[in-house]
Design a protein around this motif. Structure first.
Motif, PDB file in Angstrom:
ATOM      1  N   ASP B 125       0.833  -1.214   0.000  1.00  0.00           N
ATOM      2  CA  ASP B 125       0.000   0.000   0.000  1.00  0.00           C
ATOM      3  C   ASP B 125       0.866   1.263   0.000  1.00  0.00           C
ATOM      4  N   ASP B 127       0.904   3.794  -1.814  1.00  0.00           N
ATOM      5  CA  ASP B 127       0.225   5.066  -2.068  1.00  0.00           C
ATOM      6  C   ASP B 127      -0.304   5.707  -0.793  1.00  0.00           C
ATOM      7  N   HIS B 128      -0.390   4.936   0.300  1.00  0.00           N
ATOM      8  CA  HIS B 128      -0.831   5.499   1.576  1.00  0.00           C
ATOM      9  C   HIS B 128       0.318   5.666   2.566  1.00  0.00           C
ATOM     10  N   LEU B 129       1.547   5.511   2.082  1.00  0.00           N
ATOM     11  CA  LEU B 129       2.708   5.639   2.975  1.00  0.00           C
ATOM     12  C   LEU B 129       2.879   7.089   3.396  1.00  0.00           C
ATOM     13  N   SER B 130       3.323   7.308   4.618  1.00  0.00           N
ATOM     14  CA  SER B 130       3.493   8.672   5.118  1.00  0.00           C
ATOM     15  C   SER B 130       4.651   9.369   4.416  1.00  0.00           C
ATOM     16  N   GLN B 235       5.114   6.611  -5.499  1.00  0.00           N
ATOM     17  CA  GLN B 235       3.794   6.045  -5.734  1.00  0.00           C
ATOM     18  C   GLN B 235       3.969   4.715  -6.467  1.00  0.00           C
ATOM     19  N   SER B 236       2.940   3.872  -6.359  1.00  0.00           N
ATOM     20  CA  SER B 236       3.107   2.501  -6.841  1.00  0.00           C
ATOM     21  C   SER B 236       3.213   2.372  -8.356  1.00  0.00           C
TER      22      SER B 236
END
Lengths: 151, 509
Positions: B125, B127-130, B235-236
Motif C-alpha cells: 500500500d 500510495d498510503h505511505l506517510s 507512488q506505486s
C-alpha cells in the motif's frame, strides 16, 4: 474474452484483473471499483488523470474535469480516498497516451466520498523511544569519560 | 593461508561500525522532523524508537574500543561489509512500525534495497505511505548511492582512516588527491545536482497540478531516485504516475549523470576545458558505455518493432528509450507496467533488458552492474589477443587505454576485471536457479536475479511481499554482494571462517 458492456452494470472486473490483463480485453468496456489515491494530475485540455487502487494494484484512469471534480478525497497517509466505480474503455497500451495501460472513463460514480483520518501520538512508543535514546546517550557519555581517563 | 581476525580487530571494527550507526541515528532525525512538519504524529514515535535503537547500538559498539587507532585494511573491509547489513537492519525499525511491511524481513529487505540503491520494494500500500517514511526510503537511497563511507568521510566523522576504507566500498579511483577531499567533492557535486534536479522537477510537477508541498517532496525524491540510480518511487505506478514527458526526460538526464564516474566530473570541471572534453571523449569507459547504450537502444527498438506492442512512434520513443536508459544505468524506474514487460514485450526485448542491466554503468558512479570499464578492458584484451595471434612471434604487442590518464593493459588488470565479471555472472546464474527452483519461469527468474545483483531494481513481479522467504533472503544477499562488488564480502567471509577455526600450535604466530 468478451466482457459484457452495459453502461450501468455491476463491476465486471477488478483493478488487479486489469493490471494482469493482456490484449484479450483491449478496447473493451470495463466496469470496476477502486479508491482514488495520490493526486489528480493535469492531462490535456478538459481532462485529468486519476490513479485508482484496489487490493494493492493500481491503474491510471483518464477522466473529464467534471468527473475529476467529483472526487473529494484522495487516498494518502491521512486520508481515505473517494471510492468510485468507473465504466470505460480499457487499453493495454493506449495509442493516444504513448502505450500507457489506462482506462478512458465514460462514466464515474462516487460510491463513498472518503474522509480525513486522525493521526495520534502513541505515548507508549514515545516512552520506549525516549528510554532507548537515554540509554544510548548514557553509553556515549560512558565512552567519553573512559577515553578522558585514558589520556 | 587466510588472514584471521584477532581480538584487537573486533574492538576496532565495533568502534568504527558504531560510529557509522550513530551517524545513521542522527540522519534519522530528518524523517522525524518531517513527521512533525507534516503532522504525521503516529509516525514520530517510530523514528524516535529508530533513533534510540541506533544510538544504543552505536554506543554499545563504540565501547568495543575506547580510543581507536588507524584502521587497517582488513578491518576496513569488515566495517564496510557489515555496515550495510547492520545499518539496513536498524533502518528497517521505523519502517516495520509503519504497518506497511508484512514482516521485519520485508522491512529489512527495503533497508537493503535502499542502501544498495537497488529499488526493489516490499512496501504494501505504497500510495498510503506517510511522507516521513517515504523521506526515509529516499534518504537511504541517497546514502547508498553516494556510499555510506563517503558520506562519513566527507562529514569528517573519521579522522584516522586511510584509503582502504574508501576502496572497500567498491570505489577504486580517487577523484582528488586525498580520500577526504575526494569524498567532499562527491558530496558537494551530488548535492548541487540534487538541488538543480529538484528545482526542475518541482516546476514540472506543479504544472501537472500537484500541490506545492507534495511537489517539493516528490521532486526531491524522484531526483534522488534518478541520480542515485536507486529507483524507489513515491507512488506505486513509478514514474507513470506523473504522466509527464518533461519529468521523464529530466529523470533520464539525471540517471545518466549518476551513471558516470565522479572522477570524470572532477576532470571535466578542471582548468583546461578543451583538454578535458577531449579526455572525456577518449575515455574507454565513456566510449564503452555510450556504444553499449546506443547498441542496446537500436536492438531494443528493432525487437519491439517486430512485435505489436508500442507500434506507434511516440510510444516507442517515450517508453522504449526510457526503459533502456533505466536498465543500462541500473536506475530501475519504470514507464512500462510489470504486466506490459512480461506479457506484451517480446521475449527477445525482455531478454535485452536483462543484458542491459547486467553490464550497468560506470565504475565510481552511483550505478551498479559489472561496470562499463571492465567490459571495455575485456574487449580491449580480446583485440590484443587477436593481434598477438596475427603478429610475428618476435613482435611484442602492448595495448593501452585512456581512463583518467593513460594506462597499460596488463595481464593483472585484465585478470582483475575478468574475475569480477565472472563473479557477477555466477551470481546471476545462482539467483536465477533459486528462482527456477521456486517455480518461476526461467526468463523472469533470470531477470529478477540480474536486477538484484546489478542493483538495477526493475522487477518482473517476483520480488514482492508474496515471494517465498528464501527468495527474499537470496535477493538480499545478491543486492549486498553486488553493491560491494563481491570481493569485499568474500574477503570478509573467508577471514571470519578462518578466524573461527582453531589455531594450530607452533604453525601460526
Amino acid at each position: 474474452m468478451q466482457l459484457p458492456a452495459v453502461a450501468w452494470a455491476k463491476p465486471n472486473t477488478t483493478i488487479p484483473g486489469l493490471s494482469n490483463a493482456g490484449t484479450q480485453i483491449d478496447g473493451q468496456t470495463v466496469t470496476f471499483q477502486g479508491e482514488a489515491v495520490g493526486d489528480i494530475i493535469n492531462a490535456d485540455e478538459g481532462h485529468k488523470w486519476l490513479t485508482l487502487e484496489d487490493e494493492g494494484s493500481t491503474i491510471s484512469v483518464y477522466v473529464t474535469d467534471y468527473q475529476a471534480n467529483r472526487i473529494s478525497h484522495l487516498g494518502r497517509y491521512d486520508q481515505r480516498g473517494s471510492f468510485v466505480e468507473v465504466t470505460g474503455t480499457f487499453h493495454a497500451a493506449c495509442p493516444i497516451h504513448d502505450g500507457l495501460t489506462d482506462v478512458h472513463a465514460d462514466r464515474l460514480t462516487v460510491l463513498d466520498a472518503g474522509e480525513e483520518l486522525e493521526s495520534e501520538l502513541d505515548f507508549n512508543e514515545l516512552k520506549i523511544g525516549g528510554v532507548l535514546l537515554a540509554i544510548g546517550l548514557l553509553l556515549l557519555v560512558l565512552q567519553w569519560r573512559l577515553r578522558e581517563r585514558l589520556r | 593461508m587466510w588472514p584471521r581476525f584477532h581480538r584487537r580487530d573486533f574492538g576496532m571494527i565495533a568502534h568504527y561500525l558504531g560510529t557509522i550507526i550513530l551517524l545513521l541515528g542522527v540522519i534519522m532525525l530528518i524523517p522525524l522532523a518531517v513527521s512533525l512538519l507534516m503532522q504525521e504524529w503516529s509516525i514520530t514515535s517510530h523514528y524516535l524508537i529508530g533513533v534510540g535503537v541506533a544510538v544504543t547500538v552505536g554506543g554499545l559498539l563504540r565501547l568495543g574500543r575506547i580510543s581507536p587507532g588507524q584502521l587497517e585494511r582488513r578491518q576496513a573491509i569488515a566495517v564496510t561489509g557489515l555496515v550495510w547489513l547492520i545499518g539496513a537492519a536498524i533502518a528497517a525499525v521505523p519502517l516495520w512500525f509503519s504497518g506497511h511491511y508484512n514482516s521485519f524481513l520485508d522491512a529489512f529487505f527495503e533497508g537493503v534495497s535502499g542502501f544498495t540503491a537497488t529499488g526493489m520494494t516490499m512496501c504494501v500500500d505504497l500510495d498510503h505511505l506517510s511522507t516521513a517514511d517515504n523521506m526515509w526510503r529516499f534518504i537511504m537511497q541517497f546514502l547508498g548511492g553516494q556510499g555510506v563511507v563517503v558520506i562519513a568521510l566527507s562529514l569528517g566523522v573519521f579522522s584516522k582512516v586511510g584509503s582502504s576504507f574508501y576502496n572497500a566500498e567498491g570505489r577504486e579511483e580517487f577523484v582528488l588527491p586525498n580520500v577526504k577531499r575526494t569524498a567532499q567533492f562527491i558530496w558537494r557535486f551530488s548535492s548541487l545536482v540534487v538541488l538543480c534536479g529538484t528545482a526542475v522537477l518541482f516546476v514540472a510537477m506543479m504544472l501537472r497540478g500537484i500541490e506545492p508541498v507534495r511537489s517539493v517532496f516528490h521532486a526531491l525524491w524522484v531526483t534522488i531516485g534518478s541520480y542515485d540510480t536507486g529507483g524507489f518511487a513515491p507512488q506505486s505506478t513509478s514514474l507513470m504516475y506523473y504522466h509527464s514527458w518533461t519529468l521523464e526526460i529530466t529523470a533520464m538526464v539525471l540517471m545518466m549523470l549518476g551513471a558516470i564516474n565522479f572522477a570524470l566530473y572532477a576532470q571535466i570541471l578542471g582548468d583546461n576545458r578543451r583538454t578535458n572534453l577531449r579526455t572525456l571523449l577518449s575515455d574507454l569507459e565513456i566510449r564503452t558505455l555510450a556504444s553499449w547504450i546506443v547498441f542496446m537502444l537500436l536492438v531494443f527498438v528493432a525487437a519491439i518493432c517486430a512485435g505489436e506492442f508500442l507500434d506507434d512512434y511516440s510510444g516507442l520513443v517515450r517508453r522504449g528509450v526510457f526503459t533502456i536508459i533505466s536498465a543500462t544505468t541500473n536506475a530501475g524506474y519504470q514507464v512500462l507496467t510489470t504486466n506490459q514487460m512480461t506479457t506484451l514485450l517480446t521475449s527477445g526485448s525482455f531478454f535485452l533488458l536483462i543484458m542491459a542491466m547486467a553490464i550497468g554503468g560506470s565504475s565510481g558512479s552511483t550505478a551498479g552492474g559489472m561496470k562499463a570499464l571492465r567490459i571495455g578492458i575485456v574487449a580491449r584484451n580480446i583485440v590484443s589477443r587477436i593481434k598477438d595471434v596475427l603478429a610475428p612471434q618476435s613482435a611484442r604487442n602492448t595495448t593501452s587505454y585512456t581512463h583518467l590518464g593513460r594506462h597499460l593493459l596488463t595481464n593483472e588488470l585484465t585478470g582483475a576485471a575478468m574475475t569480477i565479471v565472472l563473479l557477477y555472472i555466477i551470481s546471476y546464474i545462482v539467483g536465477a536457479l533459486f528462482g527456477i527452483a521456486a517455480g518461476y519461469e526461467a526468463i523472469p527468474a533470470t531477470f529478477e536475479s540480474v536486477s538484484a545483483t546489478s542493483n538495477a531494481g526493475l522487477s518482473a513481479g517476483i520480488a514482492t511481499p508474496e515471494a517465498p522467504v528464501y527468495m527474499k533472503v537470496v535477493y538480499i544477499i545478491q543486492m549486498w554482494m553486488g553493491r560491494l562488488e563481491f570481493l569485499t564480502l568474500l574477503a570478509l567471509v573467508c577471514s571470519v571462517v578462518a578466524s573461527l577455526k582453531p589455531r594450530r600450535r607452533g604453525v601460526e604466530k
